[in-house]
Design a protein around this motif. Structure first.
Motif, short mmCIF file in Angstrom:
data_model
loop_
_atom_site.label_atom_id
_atom_site.label_comp_id
_atom_site.label_asym_id
_atom_site.label_seq_id
_atom_site.Cartn_x
_atom_site.Cartn_y
_atom_site.Cartn_z
N ARG A 1 0.82 -1.21 0.00
CA ARG A 1 0.00 0.00 0.00
C ARG A 1 0.86 1.27 0.00
N MET A 2 2.07 1.17 0.48
CA MET A 2 2.95 2.34 0.49
C MET A 2 3.48 2.68 -0.89
N GLY A 3 3.43 1.74 -1.81
CA GLY A 3 3.91 2.00 -3.15
C GLY A 3 5.40 1.78 -3.28
N ALA A 4 5.96 2.25 -4.39
CA ALA A 4 7.35 1.99 -4.72
C ALA A 4 8.32 2.99 -4.11
N VAL A 5 7.85 4.19 -3.76
CA VAL A 5 8.75 5.20 -3.20
C VAL A 5 9.20 4.75 -1.81
N PRO A 6 10.50 4.62 -1.55
CA PRO A 6 10.97 4.15 -0.24
C PRO A 6 10.42 5.02 0.89
N ASN A 7 9.80 4.37 1.86
CA ASN A 7 9.22 5.08 3.00
C ASN A 7 10.10 4.82 4.22
N PRO A 8 10.75 5.86 4.76
CA PRO A 8 11.64 5.65 5.89
C PRO A 8 10.92 5.44 7.21
N GLY A 9 9.65 5.83 7.29
CA GLY A 9 8.95 5.78 8.56
C GLY A 9 9.34 6.96 9.44
N SER A 10 8.42 7.39 10.27
CA SER A 10 8.64 8.59 11.07
C SER A 10 9.74 8.42 12.11
N THR A 11 9.90 7.21 12.63
CA THR A 11 10.91 7.01 13.68
C THR A 11 12.32 7.11 13.10
N LEU A 12 12.54 6.56 11.92
CA LEU A 12 13.84 6.71 11.26
C LEU A 12 14.10 8.16 10.90
N GLN A 13 13.08 8.89 10.49
CA GLN A 13 13.27 10.31 10.20
C GLN A 13 13.77 11.06 11.43
N SER A 14 13.24 10.72 12.59
CA SER A 14 13.72 11.35 13.83
C SER A 14 15.18 11.02 14.09
N ILE A 15 15.54 9.76 13.90
CA ILE A 15 16.93 9.33 14.09
C ILE A 15 17.85 10.13 13.17
N ARG A 16 17.48 10.26 11.92
CA ARG A 16 18.32 10.96 10.95
C ARG A 16 18.47 12.43 11.27
N ARG A 17 17.48 13.00 11.94
CA ARG A 17 17.58 14.41 12.34
C ARG A 17 18.25 14.59 13.69
N GLY A 18 18.70 13.49 14.28
CA GLY A 18 19.38 13.57 15.58
C GLY A 18 18.43 13.82 16.73
N GLN A 19 17.15 13.50 16.56
CA GLN A 19 16.15 13.72 17.60
C GLN A 19 15.81 12.41 18.31
N LEU A 20 15.30 12.54 19.53
CA LEU A 20 14.75 11.38 20.21
C LEU A 20 13.47 10.95 19.49
N THR A 21 13.18 9.68 19.54
CA THR A 21 12.01 9.15 18.83
C THR A 21 10.82 9.02 19.78
N GLU A 22 9.68 8.67 19.21
CA GLU A 22 8.47 8.45 20.00
C GLU A 22 8.23 6.95 20.22
N ILE A 23 9.29 6.16 20.25
CA ILE A 23 9.14 4.71 20.36
C ILE A 23 8.41 4.30 21.64
N GLU A 24 8.56 5.08 22.72
CA GLU A 24 7.88 4.73 23.97
C GLU A 24 6.37 4.85 23.83
N PHE A 25 5.89 5.62 22.84
CA PHE A 25 4.46 5.77 22.63
C PHE A 25 3.95 4.81 21.56
N LEU A 26 4.85 4.05 20.95
CA LEU A 26 4.49 3.08 19.92
C LEU A 26 4.66 1.67 20.49
N ASN A 27 5.74 0.99 20.16
CA ASN A 27 5.97 -0.33 20.74
C ASN A 27 6.03 -0.26 22.26
N GLY A 28 6.56 0.84 22.78
CA GLY A 28 6.63 1.00 24.23
C GLY A 28 5.26 1.04 24.88
N ALA A 29 4.24 1.55 24.17
CA ALA A 29 2.89 1.57 24.72
C ALA A 29 2.36 0.15 24.92
#
Length: 331
Positions: free
Chosen positions: A260-288
């Protein structure tokens, strides 16, 4: 209408750009390079819903009291962002657009007099450079009632947002949130490995780990009495099957999400945070999932291992190989 958007990343930027293109007066609260870029050249949106450059107002905090506010920060930043904008938001209807669980609770604690609506953004978007957001999956948003809201407000806001992008209304926001939480499991392994969602799903071992985390989540949800809501054509009955099927069959669900995401590579929001040097919201995702399991005397070892690996990458900024991940997640 005067609309204030707090958080102008991938999700907030999409809302701001499309609502401005629909003719609304939009102000965004943004930070750093994103704030500077929007002030200098507007907010550029392209991809699934066409190309727009929106001349939105941009400031560190909202300067005008809006008629509708949209909270689109990362979940871990929500309380701070709401506190910084509280003087402009008291009593203003607030649409909380966040991944994971707990966003409405945090917003209600910060703004007890504001009627709240919860929103699940099912579209896929990437914020890869300041001032530029690309929509890679043009899917709808789901909106439901939160504290202080009623059906009339839900329908008014749904109609307004529907002028800019597709909207579905739900009477079971909690069930829909858990379904979206399950879909958002695709974010963690890209953050650990640096691969796109499609590459993760294409890899046999990573796909098995992803499927195991989803199966574990379904089992926890059913044990604590959660009924999954229908989101983007995914029914609770289908998700219930993930809790009982062998992993080899359950792997068809992440395959479906990747298609459903199609052919354009989707990094996902958590990887985007990592690449920007930010903390992720993983505690609110798998951590929840881990928190919900612990609260009810259960365990979620697959999700707990994934959370730990994301935090490790947050600290080291070094991605892990497939062999390393497979050796450390108990599947």
């Amino acid at each position: 209408m005067r609309i204030g958007v707090i958080g102008a990343g991938a999700v907030g930027g999409t809302f701001a750009g499309l609502l401005a293109a629909a003719g609304h007066d939009v102000e965004v609260a943004a930070r750093g390079a994103q704030l500077d870029a929007i002030r200098a050249g507007g907010l550029h949106l392209d991809g699934g819903w066409g190309e727009h450059t929106a001349a939105v107002q941009a400031n560190p905090t909202l300067t005008v009291r809006p008629e509708l506010a949209i909270l689109a920060t990362k979940a871990q930043d929500a309380a701070t962002a709401l506190a910084a904008n509280a003087t402009r938001l008291e009593g203003v209807p607030l649409l909380v657009v966040q991944n994971g669980l707990g966003g409405l609770r945090v917003a209600h604690e910060e703004l007890p007099d504001s009627p709240l609506l919860g929103c699940l953004a099912l579209f896929a978007a990437s914020y890869l450079e300041p001032g530029h957001v690309t929509v890679t999956g043009a899917n709808p948003v789901v909106i439901g009632e939160g504290p202080g809201a009623d059906r009339a407000l839900l329908e008014r806001v749904g109609a307004l947002v529907g002028e800019a992008l597709p909207v579905e209304l739900t009477d079971d926001l909690v069930g829909a949130q858990w379904t979206k939480l399950l879909i958002n499991h695709v974010n963690a392994l890209p953050a650990i490995t640096g691969l796109s969602v499609q590459e993760v799903v294409a890899d046999r071992r990573l796909r098995r780990i992803l499927s195991a985390s989803m199966r574990e989540t379904v089992r926890v949800a059913r044990r604590i009495g959660v009924r999954f809501g229908k989101v983007q054509g995914v029914s609770g009955r289908v998700l219930d099957l993930l809790g009982v099927l062998p992993l080899a069959l359950g792997e068809q669900f992440p395959r479906l999400l990747a298609r459903r995401m199609g052919a354009v590579p989707n990094p996902g929001s958590t990887l985007q945070s990592i690449r920007r040097g930010q903390l992720t919201e993983i505690e609110f995702l798998n951590g929840a999932v881990v928190d919900a399991a612990t609260e009810h005397g259960l365990s979620a070892p697959v999700n707990a291992a994934i959370v730990a690996l994301v935090h490790e990458v947050e600290g080291t900024r070094e991605f892990l190989g497939v062999d390393q991940v497979a050796a450390r997640v108990p599947v």
